[in-house]
Design a protein around this motif. Structure first.
Motif, PDB file in Angstrom:
ATOM      1  N   THR A   1       0.805  -1.226   0.000  1.00  0.00           N
ATOM      2  CA  THR A   1       0.000   0.000   0.000  1.00  0.00           C
ATOM      3  C   THR A   1       0.835   1.272   0.000  1.00  0.00           C
ATOM      4  O   THR A   1       0.287   2.367  -0.161  1.00  0.00           O
ATOM      5  CB  THR A   1      -0.926   0.038   1.228  1.00  0.00           C
TER       6      THR A   1
ATOM      7  N   THR B   1       0.081   4.018  -2.835  1.00  0.00           N
ATOM      8  CA  THR B   1       0.079   3.125  -3.993  1.00  0.00           C
ATOM      9  C   THR B   1      -1.216   3.251  -4.785  1.00  0.00           C
ATOM     10  O   THR B   1      -1.196   3.433  -6.005  1.00  0.00           O
ATOM     11  CB  THR B   1       0.268   1.661  -3.554  1.00  0.00           C
TER      12      THR B   1
ATOM     13  N   ARG C   1      -5.675   8.225   1.234  1.00  0.00           N
ATOM     14  CA  ARG C   1      -4.706   7.762   2.227  1.00  0.00           C
ATOM     15  C   ARG C   1      -3.651   6.784   1.709  1.00  0.00           C
ATOM     16  O   ARG C   1      -2.594   6.643   2.310  1.00  0.00           O
ATOM     17  CB  ARG C   1      -5.434   7.128   3.413  1.00  0.00           C
ATOM     18  N   SER C   2      -3.938   6.100   0.633  1.00  0.00           N
ATOM     19  CA  SER C   2      -2.997   5.092   0.134  1.00  0.00           C
ATOM     20  C   SER C   2      -2.114   5.665  -0.966  1.00  0.00           C
ATOM     21  O   SER C   2      -2.602   6.089  -2.016  1.00  0.00           O
ATOM     22  CB  SER C   2      -3.760   3.873  -0.408  1.00  0.00           C
TER      23      SER C   2
ATOM     24  N   GLN D   1      -6.041   2.316   3.593  1.00  0.00           N
ATOM     25  CA  GLN D   1      -5.019   2.110   2.575  1.00  0.00           C
ATOM     26  C   GLN D   1      -5.588   1.634   1.229  1.00  0.00           C
ATOM     27  O   GLN D   1      -4.822   1.320   0.317  1.00  0.00           O
ATOM     28  CB  GLN D   1      -3.978   1.110   3.083  1.00  0.00           C
ATOM     29  N   THR D   2      -6.904   1.615   1.122  1.00  0.00           N
ATOM     30  CA  THR D   2      -7.524   1.316  -0.175  1.00  0.00           C
ATOM     31  C   THR D   2      -8.379   2.503  -0.625  1.00  0.00           C
ATOM     32  O   THR D   2      -9.386   2.339  -1.315  1.00  0.00           O
ATOM     33  CB  THR D   2      -8.383   0.037  -0.102  1.00  0.00           C
TER      34      THR D   2
ATOM     35  N   PHE E   1       2.396   2.336   2.632  1.00  0.00           N
ATOM     36  CA  PHE E   1       2.228   2.947   3.946  1.00  0.00           C
ATOM     37  C   PHE E   1       3.572   3.144   4.634  1.00  0.00           C
ATOM     38  O   PHE E   1       4.415   2.252   4.645  1.00  0.00           O
ATOM     39  CB  PHE E   1       1.326   2.066   4.813  1.00  0.00           C
TER      40      PHE E   1
END
Length: 225
Positions: free
Chosen positions: A93, A155, A152-153, A147-148, A95
């Motif tokens: 992700t 990637t 916020r993610s 994170q999806t 993070f």
């Protein structure tokens, strides 16, 4: 041997005896001899095991003779440890863990520590199953949900907003980020169709996020195979 291949040459490891002999005595004796002659060099022992044919086999079952796991005719599926799952999620992700260095190092506090506590297990890696709490952490936990999203993610935002990627390219990139492989033809067609029609919310970005979420929650992601 048990660490790398899921089962020990003597199994269980802590119960050696007449009723629990080495499954392959010649291999155990050869490894022991080399270990002693190297003055107990652990790196040499690790190299010897990981260069063995047994370690480099696929987990795919191609013949009924491979059914017995302690024959080491194929690599058994192994559940990732709590640390491996958390670190894999971070890599997939993008993070960046901002917990203090001492918390990251010892893993007892902060986001990493909380995650490890929920995924701690004493089960054999080859028999490891997700508990309800663990499954909910991955499916509905704030970490995976955050994170999806584009907000916020790192990637997912990079993939979703990439003007040079087609829909096929975006799905392929998410596969490479999570599973380190490209989707099969059937997977590509299924997810392409889902995202193209906007998923359940008629929103292509959210539909693409659903694909990312599904990959992170797949058994392929949390198993070493």
């Amino acid at each position: 041997w048990a660490h790398f291949l899921g089962y020990g040459l003597i199994d269980p490891l802590d119960e050696p005896g007449d009723d629990n002999q080495s499954i392959i005595p010649a291999v155990q004796d050869e490894l022991a001899k080399a270990f002693v002659e190297s003055k107990f060099d652990l790196k040499l022992l690790i190299r010897a095991i990981t260069r063995s044919k047994a370690y480099q086999l696929s987990s795919r079952k191609t013949h009924e003779s491979q059914s017995e796991p302690r024959a080491f005719a194929r690599m058994p599926l192994k559940g990732l440890s709590a640390e491996q799952i958390f670190d894999s999620l971070c890599v997939a992700t993008g993070f960046k863990n901002t917990d203090p260095d001492n918390q990251r190092r010892f893993g007892n506090f902060g986001l990493r520590g909380e995650f490890m506590t929920r995924f701690a297990t004493n089960e054999r890696k080859t028999e490891q199953q997700s508990s309800i709490l663990q499954a909910l952490t991955l499916m509905n936990g704030s970490f995976v949900n955050d994170q999806t999203t584009v907000e916020r993610s790192r990637t997912f935002a990079a993939v979703a907003d990439a003007p040079f990627l087609s829909l096929d390219g975006k799905i392929e990139t998410l596969y490479l980020a999570t599973l380190s492989r490209k989707p099969t033809k059937e997977e590509a067609e299924k997810y392409n169709s889902y995202v193209a029609r906007g998923g359940v919310n008629n929103d292509k970005d959210k539909a693409l996020a659903d694909v990312f979420w599904a990959l992170l929650n797949s058994s392929e992601f949390i198993l070493n195979h």
